[in-house]
Design a protein around this motif. Sequence first.
Motif, short mmCIF file in Angstrom:
data_model
loop_
_atom_site.label_atom_id
_atom_site.label_comp_id
_atom_site.label_asym_id
_atom_site.label_seq_id
_atom_site.Cartn_x
_atom_site.Cartn_y
_atom_site.Cartn_z
N ASP A 242 0.81 -1.22 0.00
CA ASP A 242 0.00 0.00 0.00
C ASP A 242 0.84 1.27 0.00
O ASP A 242 0.33 2.38 0.15
CB ASP A 242 -0.95 0.01 1.19
N GLY A 243 2.18 1.13 -0.16
CA GLY A 243 3.06 2.28 -0.31
C GLY A 243 3.60 2.87 0.97
O GLY A 243 4.21 3.94 0.94
N ASN A 244 3.42 2.21 2.11
CA ASN A 244 3.92 2.73 3.38
C ASN A 244 5.30 2.17 3.71
O ASN A 244 5.65 1.07 3.31
CB ASN A 244 2.94 2.39 4.51
N ARG A 367 7.82 3.45 -3.90
CA ARG A 367 6.44 3.82 -4.21
C ARG A 367 6.24 3.98 -5.72
O ARG A 367 5.21 3.59 -6.27
CB ARG A 367 6.09 5.13 -3.49
N ARG A 368 7.24 4.53 -6.39
CA ARG A 368 7.14 4.68 -7.84
C ARG A 368 7.12 3.33 -8.54
O ARG A 368 6.41 3.14 -9.53
CB ARG A 368 8.30 5.54 -8.35
N LEU A 370 5.85 0.67 -7.32
CA LEU A 370 4.52 0.10 -7.05
C LEU A 370 3.40 0.82 -7.81
O LEU A 370 2.24 0.41 -7.73
CB LEU A 370 4.23 0.15 -5.55
N GLY A 371 3.75 1.90 -8.52
CA GLY A 371 2.76 2.60 -9.34
C GLY A 371 2.12 3.80 -8.69
O GLY A 371 1.16 4.36 -9.24
N PHE A 372 2.61 4.23 -7.52
CA PHE A 372 2.01 5.38 -6.84
C PHE A 372 2.53 6.69 -7.44
O PHE A 372 3.71 6.80 -7.76
CB PHE A 372 2.30 5.35 -5.34
N GLU A 373 1.64 7.67 -7.55
CA GLU A 373 2.02 9.00 -8.00
C GLU A 373 2.23 9.91 -6.79
O GLU A 373 1.48 9.83 -5.82
CB GLU A 373 0.94 9.59 -8.91
N GLU A 374 3.23 10.76 -6.88
CA GLU A 374 3.56 11.64 -5.76
C GLU A 374 2.95 13.03 -6.00
O GLU A 374 3.39 13.78 -6.86
CB GLU A 374 5.07 11.75 -5.59
N LYS A 375 1.89 13.35 -5.26
CA LYS A 375 1.26 14.65 -5.36
C LYS A 375 1.80 15.59 -4.28
O LYS A 375 2.23 15.15 -3.22
CB LYS A 375 -0.25 14.51 -5.23
N ARG A 456 -6.41 7.92 -16.99
CA ARG A 456 -5.08 7.62 -16.44
C ARG A 456 -4.18 6.96 -17.46
O ARG A 456 -2.97 6.93 -17.32
CB ARG A 456 -5.18 6.75 -15.20
#
Length: 531
Positions: A242-244, A367-368, A370-375, A456
């Motif tokens: 989950d990106g943590n 995180r990148r 895993l596909g998460f975008e950094e806002k 997306r």
Amino acid sequence: MITLQCLLEFQSEGDRRKVLDLMRRFSSAERYGYQRLLEGWTREELKKHLAQVFQVNTRYADDAILKASSILSSCRERGQNPTKVVFGGRGLFEKLEKKHLNGPRREELEREWKEKRQGNLYSRGDRTKQGNPNLRFVWIRGELYLRICVGERRWVYARVVRPAKREKDKWIGFVWDLHRADRTGEWFPYNVELKLRDGKVYALVSIDEGFPPTTVTLQDGVLAVDVNAYPFHLALAEVSPDGNLVGHERISLHELLSADRDKREYLAWQVAYQVVDLALQRSKAIAMEDLEKVPKGRRGDGFPKLRKTLQRWAYKSVLEKIEVLARRHGVEVIKVNPAYTSVIGKFKYAPQYLIDKDMAGALVIGRRALGFEEKLPEAYRCLLKDEEFLLYALAELEEKVKKLKRELKGEENEWRKKAIKAKLKATRGELKTLRAHLRALQSGESEPASRQPADRWKEPVRGRFLGWRIKAWRVLSAALTVPVLEKFSHVKGTVRDFSPLRVVLVLGDWERAVRRPVPVPGAGAAVQECS
């Protein structure tokens, strides 16, 4: 890619001399081709020219250009002057320059120098030409030979001497593959390079390695790897699906800087084993940056100590070994775009988790992957719209420019002057970025809602949404680094404590961050150390 070595045994002295003469001409073609590449010659015109001048076939000429271009690109990647490359080794060259060196020792060095400078021959593999057109392994009466092309329709056959050293020796698998290809006609490419050492000719065979199926994938998270030059170490961040952030660890690489080439290779493999073992224990895939080129400074930039470290920074070697070893153990390896991972990490996650910027950068890499975008966090978005803060930040940057100018005027040492000039140039760049952002804000420009992507998987409707976000992080870095983080007495050189930003990130209270006189106790401490 696996490289195996074998000794070549020639049937006659005449055959050996033919091969040595070919190696000498190929080595000369490589050196000559290197100089022509520096002059801007194209590959096609140089290939024909080398074939005529050095009396080699066009395949050998093309391979000589390939070797020369790889040396040139490697030299440029390391930030070295390509016009000062010494073929045969700079160390040997400098030893031979010493006038007091004579007798058997000098003769030995001259022989070694000549072998390294003139004893090379290389041929690329080709599946359509039975593995290799110029240097091909063949079977004669049940024995393995290397067929060496020394001219048009002329070959020399050298017997291969290579006993298996252990039960799992990869040479056994290579010989079996040659047997199978000879029976079935399903050839595979292999590169062959001949080297002359101590009067003997060795063949170095490079083949693609077959990896087992991937069993450790992204579904259980990743172990992100970030290589850092100062201090020289690996930052490892264990990231959940989950990106943590679950935990982190640091592996020092300082031993690699003082070791010779062979020991450096051994130590790099040891580091790779540590990383892969940890990934297997945690059942995590490995994420790393897709690094193509890292600036390593240039002579006269005013930072000799850092430049010396960067010149010996074997970041590619370490990452390549981690990737190869991971694939051998069925661990998935994901490479991500390295753009702004450090900036995002130190401003978004370093104050949030109270970790240093290197661990935070590794977290962003994970995180990148895993596909998460950094806002941009909401508090930072509000900060970049706060005109009062932006004017304060501008004043602080302008004050730093004045201070650097005074230091430059009072400094007499030329090398220190160059370092101050570099800092002054960087600060002026931040000042320019912040002024442009403030002008846009005062003129009423803002991030248009229509820049949000409609889908997306498609490009944004108009504008470049990703470009806007990158610009926002750049402005944030200019607004916070000097005005907030460099205000305290404990900051010397590179900022490593980002705890002052926590009140900005959580509460949006930049005034409290500016007034804070001392760092938070325990800032940068681990959340949970990986065992």
